[in-house]
Write a protein that holds these residues in place. Sequence first.
Motif, PDB file in Angstrom:
ATOM      1  N   VAL A 128      -9.849  51.650  39.431  1.00 22.90           N
ATOM      2  CA  VAL A 128     -10.853  53.314  39.516  1.00 22.90           C
ATOM      3  C   VAL A 128     -10.296  53.863  38.291  1.00 22.90           C
ATOM      4  O   VAL A 128      -9.253  54.035  38.172  1.00 22.90           O
ATOM      5  CB  VAL A 128      -9.974  53.732  41.033  1.00 22.90           C
ATOM      6  CG1 VAL A 128     -10.799  54.607  41.963  1.00 22.90           C
ATOM      7  CG2 VAL A 128     -10.328  52.444  42.526  1.00 22.90           C
ATOM      8  N   GLU A 129     -11.821  54.816  38.317  1.00 23.55           N
ATOM      9  CA  GLU A 129     -10.671  56.008  36.958  1.00 23.55           C
ATOM     10  C   GLU A 129     -11.583  57.427  37.500  1.00 23.55           C
ATOM     11  O   GLU A 129     -12.876  56.655  38.434  1.00 23.55           O
ATOM     12  CB  GLU A 129     -11.227  55.501  35.818  1.00 23.55           C
ATOM     13  CG  GLU A 129     -12.503  55.316  35.345  1.00 23.55           C
ATOM     14  CD  GLU A 129     -12.647  55.011  34.161  1.00 23.55           C
ATOM     15  OE1 GLU A 129     -13.378  56.211  33.578  1.00 23.55           O
ATOM     16  OE2 GLU A 129     -12.814  53.852  33.584  1.00 23.55           O
ATOM     17  N   GLY A 130     -11.134  58.154  37.382  1.00 21.97           N
ATOM     18  CA  GLY A 130     -12.585  59.649  37.678  1.00 21.97           C
ATOM     19  C   GLY A 130     -11.154  60.651  37.191  1.00 21.97           C
ATOM     20  O   GLY A 130     -10.300  60.118  36.655  1.00 21.97           O
ATOM     21  N   ALA A 184      -7.938  60.044  35.176  1.00 26.92           N
ATOM     22  CA  ALA A 184      -6.889  59.305  35.445  1.00 26.92           C
ATOM     23  C   ALA A 184      -6.831  57.938  36.050  1.00 26.92           C
ATOM     24  O   ALA A 184      -8.619  58.350  35.805  1.00 26.92           O
ATOM     25  CB  ALA A 184      -6.735  59.578  36.952  1.00 26.92           C
ATOM     26  N   TYR A 185      -5.818  56.823  35.597  1.00 24.23           N
ATOM     27  CA  TYR A 185      -6.952  55.958  36.106  1.00 24.23           C
ATOM     28  C   TYR A 185      -5.442  54.935  36.550  1.00 24.23           C
ATOM     29  O   TYR A 185      -4.425  55.518  36.247  1.00 24.23           O
ATOM     30  CB  TYR A 185      -6.855  55.320  34.280  1.00 24.23           C
ATOM     31  CG  TYR A 185      -7.398  55.254  33.460  1.00 24.23           C
ATOM     32  CD1 TYR A 185      -9.139  54.772  33.371  1.00 24.23           C
ATOM     33  CD2 TYR A 185      -7.321  56.569  32.814  1.00 24.23           C
ATOM     34  CE1 TYR A 185      -9.615  55.092  31.942  1.00 24.23           C
ATOM     35  CE2 TYR A 185      -7.911  57.365  31.572  1.00 24.23           C
ATOM     36  CZ  TYR A 185      -9.582  56.596  31.411  1.00 24.23           C
ATOM     37  OH  TYR A 185     -10.174  57.021  30.131  1.00 24.23           O
ATOM     38  N   VAL A 186      -6.465  54.336  37.880  1.00 23.44           N
ATOM     39  CA  VAL A 186      -5.785  53.420  38.635  1.00 23.44           C
ATOM     40  C   VAL A 186      -5.249  52.010  38.304  1.00 23.44           C
ATOM     41  O   VAL A 186      -7.046  51.009  37.600  1.00 23.44           O
ATOM     42  CB  VAL A 186      -6.715  53.319  40.498  1.00 23.44           C
ATOM     43  CG1 VAL A 186      -5.627  52.624  41.293  1.00 23.44           C
ATOM     44  CG2 VAL A 186      -6.123  54.748  40.543  1.00 23.44           C
ATOM     45  N   LEU A 187      -4.202  51.723  38.575  1.00 21.79           N
ATOM     46  CA  LEU A 187      -4.205  50.466  37.272  1.00 21.79           C
ATOM     47  C   LEU A 187      -3.873  49.378  38.189  1.00 21.79           C
ATOM     48  O   LEU A 187      -2.583  49.535  39.174  1.00 21.79           O
ATOM     49  CB  LEU A 187      -3.364  50.363  36.634  1.00 21.79           C
ATOM     50  CG  LEU A 187      -3.245  49.367  35.235  1.00 21.79           C
ATOM     51  CD1 LEU A 187      -4.593  49.972  34.675  1.00 21.79           C
ATOM     52  CD2 LEU A 187      -2.327  49.761  34.264  1.00 21.79           C
ATOM     53  N   GLU A 188      -4.537  48.094  38.311  1.00 21.31           N
ATOM     54  CA  GLU A 188      -4.138  47.474  39.217  1.00 21.31           C
ATOM     55  C   GLU A 188      -4.344  45.405  39.114  1.00 21.31           C
ATOM     56  O   GLU A 188      -4.975  45.121  37.947  1.00 21.31           O
ATOM     57  CB  GLU A 188      -5.312  46.761  40.737  1.00 21.31           C
ATOM     58  CG  GLU A 188      -4.036  48.201  41.667  1.00 21.31           C
ATOM     59  CD  GLU A 188      -5.353  48.208  42.348  1.00 21.31           C
ATOM     60  OE1 GLU A 188      -6.074  46.533  43.322  1.00 21.31           O
ATOM     61  OE2 GLU A 188      -5.902  48.930  43.387  1.00 21.31           O
ATOM     62  N   THR A 189      -3.193  44.735  38.789  1.00 21.51           N
ATOM     63  CA  THR A 189      -2.791  43.641  37.950  1.00 21.51           C
ATOM     64  C   THR A 189      -3.731  43.401  36.412  1.00 21.51           C
ATOM     65  O   THR A 189      -4.087  42.438  36.288  1.00 21.51           O
ATOM     66  CB  THR A 189      -3.226  42.199  39.226  1.00 21.51           C
ATOM     67  OG1 THR A 189      -4.354  42.943  39.749  1.00 21.51           O
ATOM     68  CG2 THR A 189      -2.734  42.071  40.138  1.00 21.51           C
TER      69      THR A 189
END
Lengths: 248, 290
Positions: free
Chosen positions: A228-230, A218-223
């Motif tokens: 973060v990914e993992g 998964a990836y965390v997308l911010e602006t």
Amino acid sequence: MPTSHEHAIGALAKPVLEVSNLEAAYGRIQVLHGINIKVGEGQLISLVGANGAGKTTLLKAISGLIEVTGGTITLFGDAITTAPPDRRVRAGISLVPEGRQVFAPLSVEDNLRLGAYTRRDNEREIDLERMYELFPILKQRRRLAAGMLSGGQQQMLAIARALMARPKVLLLDEPSMGLAPRLVQEIFEVISNCKSKGIPILLVEQNALAALSIADYAYVLETGKVTVEGTGPELMRDDKVQQAYLGM
Amino acid sequence: MSELLQFVFSGLTTGSIYALSALGFAIIYNASRVINFAQGDFLMLGGMFTVACTQLGVPLYLAIPLGVLATVVAGALLERLAIAPAGNSNVVSLIIITIGASMFIEGVVQILFGKNQHAVPSFSGETAIPVGGAMLLPQSLWVIGVAAVIVVFVGCFFRFTMIGKAMLAMSANREAAQLVGINTRMMLLVSFCMAAFLGATAGIVAAPITMVVYDLGQMLGLKGFVAATLGGMGSGVGAIVGGLLVGLLEAFVAGYVSSAYKDAVPFVLIIIILLVRPGGIFGAKSVDRV
């Protein structure tokens, strides 16, 4: 988490869809600032993030609805960065767009048949029956205008329509948005079902807990950036992710 | 009574022409939300190309398909050379482009074929057929008959073919249409070709009645536009009903009031529609549930 990335399933699976340094803008406002993500064979990849992080923009860029301003998109190693949307569908990318976007005045069955618009093989009728088995409610309502279906049924139809193209990678944009909890569960079962059939999936969700718990990676997308990914479990343990997206 | 019947015949004849013109408007509108103000010129071009062929000695039965074909090519060129290069311009810009294209087409035709009227012979003679005390011209039967056949053909196209359904899908939701792999640029080209085909056919069957002149398309186009709006822009059934209504009303006003007011009918009508029922008779009702 660069080191864990190497050990993640992501590194082992052969990449199907690869997005590198992707940039996109609406007019002069840049929305994506160099995104790197990978979807490997048989993987379910989740993309979580707040409103306005650029998740929908990323999916639209991958399916060709908006032009990118930089970076590349490849499918099985072939660059499709500038291909028109219909060519990408033919190449194997199907997007279930945010807000369902069924063809409201057309019948449920016509919606499904149009899902197979790019196909010329003889198994389209078989796939239509398969969709009716998967979603019996759609069979009951097949003569009805798609706009008359409930939100949950429209979501089922939108997913079934995308599957009718026999996608090589399935993109889902907020499939659980606005649905009752029971239906959310049903939608996630459908998604797991697609995964178990081996269809690579890129899932965008605001329901981070559900999205992370079924994700291989998964990836965390911010602006407009990946922060973060993992693997799914890694992200669920991550302090920042817990605070920001899981409400813990 | 026989007078009324006479007006009905004449109204149905012109109404059929307006209906085909209106259908052309509807098809392009559905594919792109553009009102193609060069639609009337397709009618004129159909007639004009047919005249040109007959003047070169081509027999009428060959000149007609050639006239249709040449107009379809003109429709395709209009889309490729004027609409497609404008890319993602907004709809209003595209509409203005079609107005410019219409002027261009009329200018070129004026240079090539002159400003005078050209006659096309009636397909099967001029001997009127007496029906219930009124007289029906054989050419009127041609117009109504051809229009009826084409309407059925277009109806089947949208109901039973995948391309037809793709065009409806594109009209319903352009982005979703792209997402199932419909080539929207190609569809726009197809819609211009179809509109040109409808226009050319209407223009040719009507030519023995209307005569052909370079600016014939202005009035026929505008009246087709009124018919399409009256019926509900984008609705196929609406285009046909709208076309026949405009034709009949015109015939009644010409017959019972004065033919001087005939051309005012559609324009008074459009003001009334826009005030009372802007969506038209069969205007699309939203069936969306969210």
